[in-house]
Scaffold this active site. Sequence first.
Site, mmCIF file in Angstrom:
data_model
loop_
_atom_site.group_PDB
_atom_site.id
_atom_site.type_symbol
_atom_site.label_atom_id
_atom_site.label_comp_id
_atom_site.label_asym_id
_atom_site.label_seq_id
_atom_site.Cartn_x
_atom_site.Cartn_y
_atom_site.Cartn_z
ATOM 1 N N LYS A 60 -75.469 47.894 11.532
ATOM 2 C CA LYS A 60 -74.771 48.963 12.250
ATOM 3 C C LYS A 60 -73.956 48.389 13.406
ATOM 4 C CE LYS A 60 -77.347 52.275 14.364
ATOM 5 N NZ LYS A 60 -76.907 52.459 15.763
ATOM 6 N N SER A 61 -74.574 47.528 14.202
ATOM 7 C CA SER A 61 -73.856 46.948 15.356
ATOM 8 C C SER A 61 -72.614 46.200 14.887
ATOM 9 C CB SER A 61 -74.756 45.951 16.085
ATOM 10 O OG SER A 61 -75.795 46.610 16.739
ATOM 11 N N GLY B 149 -74.236 56.021 20.536
ATOM 12 C CA GLY B 149 -73.996 55.431 21.855
ATOM 13 C C GLY B 149 -73.084 54.220 21.771
ATOM 14 N N SER C 93 -78.192 45.030 28.295
ATOM 15 C CA SER C 93 -77.620 45.944 27.305
ATOM 16 C C SER C 93 -76.364 45.346 26.697
ATOM 17 C CB SER C 93 -77.293 47.287 27.977
ATOM 18 O OG SER C 93 -76.368 48.007 27.189
ATOM 19 N N ASP D 20 -84.732 48.193 19.158
ATOM 20 C CA ASP D 20 -84.678 49.332 18.233
ATOM 21 C C ASP D 20 -85.848 49.348 17.247
ATOM 22 O OD1 ASP D 20 -82.333 50.267 19.371
ATOM 23 O OD2 ASP D 20 -81.052 49.157 17.998
ATOM 24 N N LYS E 77 -82.727 56.047 24.569
ATOM 25 C CA LYS E 77 -82.093 55.870 23.248
ATOM 26 C C LYS E 77 -81.783 57.258 22.669
ATOM 27 C CE LYS E 77 -82.071 51.412 23.305
ATOM 28 N NZ LYS E 77 -80.777 50.723 23.440
ATOM 29 N N ARG F 299 -87.972 57.526 23.192
ATOM 30 C CA ARG F 299 -88.784 56.978 22.092
ATOM 31 C C ARG F 299 -90.205 56.634 22.516
ATOM 32 N NH1 ARG F 299 -84.034 53.384 19.136
ATOM 33 N NH2 ARG F 299 -83.107 55.161 18.048
ATOM 34 N N ARG G 180 -84.387 56.717 13.989
ATOM 35 C CA ARG G 180 -85.490 55.745 13.966
ATOM 36 C C ARG G 180 -86.853 56.435 14.115
ATOM 37 N NH1 ARG G 180 -82.460 51.390 13.136
ATOM 38 N NH2 ARG G 180 -80.674 51.115 14.486
#
Length: 424
Positions: free
Chosen positions: A21-22, A92, A161, A310, A337, A341, A383
Amino acid sequence: MNLSFNRIAALQGEFRPPSDKSLTHRAYMFAGFASSPSVVRNPLRGEDCEDTRNCMIELGLRHEQLSPSEFRLIPTQEWTQPTRPLYCGNSGTTMRLLSGLVASRPLDIVMQGDASLSRRPMKRIAEPLRLMGASFDGDTPPIHIRGGNLKGIHYQSPVASAQVKSCTLLAGLLADGTTSVTEPSLSRDHTERMLNGMGITVVREGLTVSVQGGQQGHGFDFDVPGDISSATFFMVLAALLNGSQITVKNLGVNPSRTGPLDIFRQVGIPFELTNEHESLGEPVADVIIGTAPILRPFTIEGDLVPRLIDEIPILAVLATQCEGTSIIRDAKEMRVKESDRIELVASNLVRMGAKVEVFEDGMAIAGPTPLKGIQVDSKLDHRIAMTFAIAGCIASGTTKIIGAESIRTSFPDFEEVLARLAIH
Ligand code: S3P
């Protein structure tokens, strides 16, 4: 949409996990400012990345579909001023990375997202972008950016981050002078590697990374590797179900992402990497993983946290089956997130019968405890939905996931992969 999961006996076989995904987000965005066209092979077709592609198209990127899994992306020199807000959905990464790119161009942009994204903090990117000279309104989405004429800064990021680091560096590519970012520990370095692969000079000294303004970079041909954050769901399940062995094909094993493999070593889960190679500077391998003979408890803290941020929800499920107390610390970022979470993992695991102590920055999980099926509301967090789907595969009774459509965000064929690998 609701989905139900029951105990299965084992996992066997091989699969190609969804593409990273990134990396897919970055491929679409970076193709948008290259000096020549790019080809992206096997991009993730999950909703987050489709939102990024749509935003880029609104900003002027042209795309041709070469085959069901290949796009040719043609950049425009002057980005288009959109006539409506850009929609970032649940993502995000879309909002934060794109912010850096639009802030460095003479554009007036509003970005918005779904109910989950609308609660997430944007001050973390507003701060460096304002210091560089952009106008930025909105501590939470929608955000409004008026960009152009930025100057380079040195930014000391308070959080490890990759989104903050990438946003600032991407803005720096069109800023006057040098832009550098120092982070408290190393977050995923995909931006740095991909920019390098485009011919852009990115200098790293320890935890500081810098770029000189005025570099454009050329187009690229990128076969996107598999996402370790998605594959970890099945790797953990294989480790927990006796008699399992699975091969994860074409998995991205960038060291800034392989925290889950470090945990597998701590726990005693057997795995092996084969067929190692690289794709646009990203390490890739096939990973064969089997059932753990014993399950030692593990500790996640410090520099390890950004390398598996994650994956902590599914690693918490693993902890419920380890012989002793596993500790998760320094993971306060989990609270901001797609959902909180820490709260959702802890409260739902306790409802399944696990022993969990909650801290502001993590949790302690004492095992082993048998889990029982419950109903879990995923709260728009893919997730959380997949974590409890997997917990349901080792629990007694039935586990029902409410809002399971969120899985499409990052793992569109999750159910098919589970059905194909499962032995009943
Ligand atoms: C991402 C970075 C991480 C991660 C997110 C994707 C990225 O967020 O949680 O899913 O692609 O840069 P942070 O950088 O905010 O920790």
